[in-house]
Design a protein around this motif. Structure first.
Motif, PDB file in Angstrom:
ATOM      1  N   GLY A 124       0.825  -1.215   0.000  1.00 39.65           N
ATOM      2  CA  GLY A 124       0.000   0.000   0.000  1.00 39.65           C
ATOM      3  C   GLY A 124       0.854   1.258   0.000  1.00 39.65           C
ATOM      4  N   ILE A 125       1.926   1.249   0.799  1.00 40.23           N
ATOM      5  CA  ILE A 125       2.810   2.421   0.824  1.00 40.23           C
ATOM      6  C   ILE A 125       3.471   2.588  -0.553  1.00 40.23           C
ATOM      7  CG2 ILE A 125       4.938   3.374   1.814  1.00 40.23           C
ATOM      8  CD1 ILE A 125       4.057   2.070   4.493  1.00 40.23           C
ATOM      9  N   ARG A 126       3.860   1.478  -1.176  1.00 43.10           N
ATOM     10  CA  ARG A 126       4.454   1.571  -2.523  1.00 43.10           C
ATOM     11  C   ARG A 126       3.471   2.171  -3.519  1.00 43.10           C
ATOM     12  NH1 ARG A 126       6.831  -3.767  -1.421  1.00 43.10           N
ATOM     13  NH2 ARG A 126       8.945  -3.243  -0.861  1.00 43.10           N
ATOM     14  N   ALA A 127       2.226   1.674  -3.477  1.00 38.33           N
ATOM     15  CA  ALA A 127       1.246   2.106  -4.485  1.00 38.33           C
ATOM     16  C   ALA A 127       0.780   3.548  -4.267  1.00 38.33           C
ATOM     17  CB  ALA A 127       0.044   1.161  -4.464  1.00 38.33           C
ATOM     18  N   PHE A 128       0.680   3.955  -2.991  1.00 39.47           N
ATOM     19  CA  PHE A 128       0.034   5.238  -2.686  1.00 39.47           C
ATOM     20  C   PHE A 128       1.003   6.255  -2.091  1.00 39.47           C
ATOM     21  CE2 PHE A 128      -3.310   1.990  -2.556  1.00 39.47           C
ATOM     22  CZ  PHE A 128      -4.186   2.516  -3.494  1.00 39.47           C
ATOM     23  N   LYS A 129       2.282   6.130  -2.390  1.00 39.20           N
ATOM     24  CA  LYS A 129       3.280   6.989  -1.737  1.00 39.20           C
ATOM     25  C   LYS A 129       3.097   8.474  -2.035  1.00 39.20           C
ATOM     26  CE  LYS A 129       6.485   6.043  -5.464  1.00 39.20           C
ATOM     27  NZ  LYS A 129       7.522   5.146  -5.947  1.00 39.20           N
ATOM     28  N   GLN A 130       2.324   8.805  -3.073  1.00 39.49           N
ATOM     29  CA  GLN A 130       2.127  10.228  -3.400  1.00 39.49           C
ATOM     30  C   GLN A 130       0.824  10.771  -2.825  1.00 39.49           C
ATOM     31  OE1 GLN A 130       2.556   9.528  -7.607  1.00 39.49           O
ATOM     32  NE2 GLN A 130       4.619  10.390  -7.611  1.00 39.49           N
ATOM     33  N   ILE A 131       0.191   9.967  -1.961  1.00 41.35           N
ATOM     34  CA  ILE A 131      -1.134  10.307  -1.428  1.00 41.35           C
ATOM     35  C   ILE A 131      -1.058  10.239   0.100  1.00 41.35           C
ATOM     36  CG2 ILE A 131      -3.532   9.452  -1.328  1.00 41.35           C
ATOM     37  CD1 ILE A 131      -3.007   8.270  -4.171  1.00 41.35           C
ATOM     38  N   SER A 132      -1.904  10.994   0.781  1.00 42.47           N
ATOM     39  CA  SER A 132      -1.939  10.907   2.250  1.00 42.47           C
ATOM     40  C   SER A 132      -2.355   9.495   2.682  1.00 42.47           C
ATOM     41  CB  SER A 132      -2.926  11.925   2.824  1.00 42.47           C
ATOM     42  OG  SER A 132      -2.435  13.228   2.620  1.00 42.47           O
ATOM     43  N   ALA A 200      -7.752   6.304  16.634  1.00 40.69           N
ATOM     44  CA  ALA A 200      -6.381   6.808  16.486  1.00 40.69           C
ATOM     45  C   ALA A 200      -5.744   6.198  15.233  1.00 40.69           C
ATOM     46  CB  ALA A 200      -5.556   6.445  17.711  1.00 40.69           C
ATOM     47  N   PHE A 201      -4.834   6.969  14.646  1.00 40.88           N
ATOM     48  CA  PHE A 201      -4.139   6.532  13.428  1.00 40.88           C
ATOM     49  C   PHE A 201      -2.668   6.892  13.509  1.00 40.88           C
ATOM     50  CE2 PHE A 201      -8.533   7.218  12.349  1.00 40.88           C
ATOM     51  CZ  PHE A 201      -8.836   6.145  11.523  1.00 40.88           C
ATOM     52  N   GLU A 202      -1.852   6.091  12.832  1.00 43.73           N
ATOM     53  CA  GLU A 202      -0.451   6.470  12.629  1.00 43.73           C
ATOM     54  C   GLU A 202      -0.355   7.244  11.318  1.00 43.73           C
ATOM     55  OE1 GLU A 202       1.728   2.723  12.961  1.00 43.73           O
ATOM     56  OE2 GLU A 202       2.157   3.246  15.046  1.00 43.73           O
ATOM     57  N   VAL A 203       0.426   8.308  11.349  1.00 37.52           N
ATOM     58  CA  VAL A 203       0.604   9.101  10.127  1.00 37.52           C
ATOM     59  C   VAL A 203       1.730   8.458   9.318  1.00 37.52           C
ATOM     60  CG1 VAL A 203       1.183  11.355   9.166  1.00 37.52           C
ATOM     61  CG2 VAL A 203      -0.181  11.191  11.274  1.00 37.52           C
ATOM     62  N   ILE A 204       1.384   7.957   8.163  1.00 40.59           N
ATOM     63  CA  ILE A 204       2.378   7.343   7.281  1.00 40.59           C
ATOM     64  C   ILE A 204       2.813   8.351   6.221  1.00 40.59           C
ATOM     65  CG2 ILE A 204       2.780   5.435   5.645  1.00 40.59           C
ATOM     66  CD1 ILE A 204       0.563   3.885   7.245  1.00 40.59           C
ATOM     67  N   ARG A 205       1.872   9.113   5.709  1.00 38.33           N
ATOM     68  CA  ARG A 205       2.105  10.158   4.723  1.00 38.33           C
ATOM     69  C   ARG A 205       1.040  11.207   4.953  1.00 38.33           C
ATOM     70  NH1 ARG A 205       6.816  10.331   2.096  1.00 38.33           N
ATOM     71  NH2 ARG A 205       6.731   9.977  -0.124  1.00 38.33           N
ATOM     72  N   TRP A 206       1.386  12.482   4.952  1.00 38.69           N
ATOM     73  CA  TRP A 206       0.324  13.484   5.082  1.00 38.69           C
ATOM     74  C   TRP A 206       0.615  14.636   4.138  1.00 38.69           C
ATOM     75  CZ3 TRP A 206      -4.325  12.716   6.495  1.00 38.69           C
ATOM     76  CH2 TRP A 206      -5.187  13.790   6.662  1.00 38.69           C
ATOM     77  N   ILE A 207      -0.273  14.847   3.207  1.00 35.51           N
ATOM     78  CA  ILE A 207      -0.066  15.855   2.167  1.00 35.51           C
ATOM     79  C   ILE A 207      -1.101  16.959   2.341  1.00 35.51           C
ATOM     80  CG2 ILE A 207      -0.167  16.251  -0.332  1.00 35.51           C
ATOM     81  CD1 ILE A 207       0.869  13.179  -0.389  1.00 35.51           C
ATOM     82  N   ILE A 208      -0.616  18.174   2.464  1.00 32.55           N
ATOM     83  CA  ILE A 208      -1.504  19.329   2.630  1.00 32.55           C
ATOM     84  C   ILE A 208      -1.519  20.112   1.333  1.00 32.55           C
ATOM     85  CG2 ILE A 208      -1.871  21.459   3.924  1.00 32.55           C
ATOM     86  CD1 ILE A 208      -0.324  20.062   6.255  1.00 32.55           C
TER      87      ILE A 208
END
Ligand SMILES: [Zn+2]
Length: 209
Positions: A124-132, A200-208
């Motif tokens: 999932g991180i590989r596929a969605f690395k450009q997304i929050s 609660a969630f862990e932040v893996i990627r966060w794009i503003i």
């Protein structure tokens, strides 16, 4: 705010456990929510029940949360074999990205040690690395969990989560499949931030934007 959210559930019901309240809240706020389940665990179903019972149950549970039937995608990987199909799963995730165009993806935490969950988390991180990306909490699979991000829940969102999980009658003997556990975790996470209930969630990627 995020407009299109994709939930990745290694097995049916992981999404409801990890972020069912958040899904109910997002839908109440008119967010388009997509749910992808990668296994209906046919080999784990007791012999007296139909093999596809989890397919029926996930349809009912996601519908309780307000997810439209056409936004539910079910893949048929066998439980505990995801690591052997890593590349195929990555291809499915890339296709899902094109089909659903999410601006937020909710998936298992990188600290989830279940073998199928960690495959979905890594690919999932590989596929969605450009997304929050936020990682959801499944305490029985997390050796550790960083509570970096919270979603406030109202009573009605928590009730929808509990109602959705009740649709999984075939799984009702699991120790964590009970209302008091779900409610207690929501109270615990809410107490950390001074509200009645939260997830609660862990932040893996966060794009503003
Ligand atoms: Zn699972």
């Amino acid at each position: 705010m995020k407009k299109r959210v994709l939930v990745l559930a290694p097995h049916t019901d992981d999404g409801e456990f990890g972020c069912g309240g958040t899904i109910a809240k997002l839908i109440a706020e008119q967010t388009e929510v997509f749910y992808a389940a990668f296994s209906v665990c046919e080999l784990s179903i007791p012999s007296h029940l139909p093999k596809n019972i989890l397919e029926t149950e996930v349809k009912n549970a996601t519908s309780v949360l307000g997810i439209r039937n056409e936004n539910l995608k079910i893949f048929h990987y066998e439980v505990r074999t995801f690591q052997s199909f890593r590349q195929q799963i990555l291809d499915d995730l890339v296709n899902l990205k094109t089909e659903t165009r999410p601006d937020l993806v909710l998936m298992p935490s990188p600290h989830d040690i279940h073998q199928d969950h960690s495959t979905i988390g890594l690919e999932g991180i590989r596929a969605f690395k450009q997304i929050s990306i936020l990682g959801y909490e499944l305490p029985w699979n997390n050796l550790t969990f960083h509570t970096q991000s919270f979603v406030f829940l109202k009573e009605e969102h928590l009730n929808k989560k509990i109602e959705a999980l009740r649709c999984y009658e075939s799984q009702s003997d699991r120790v964590y499949a009970n209302e008091s556990f779900i409610r207690s975790l929501a109270i615990t996470r809410g107490t950390q931030i001074g509200v009645p209930y939260a997830e609660a969630f862990e932040v893996i990627r966060w794009i503003i934007e």
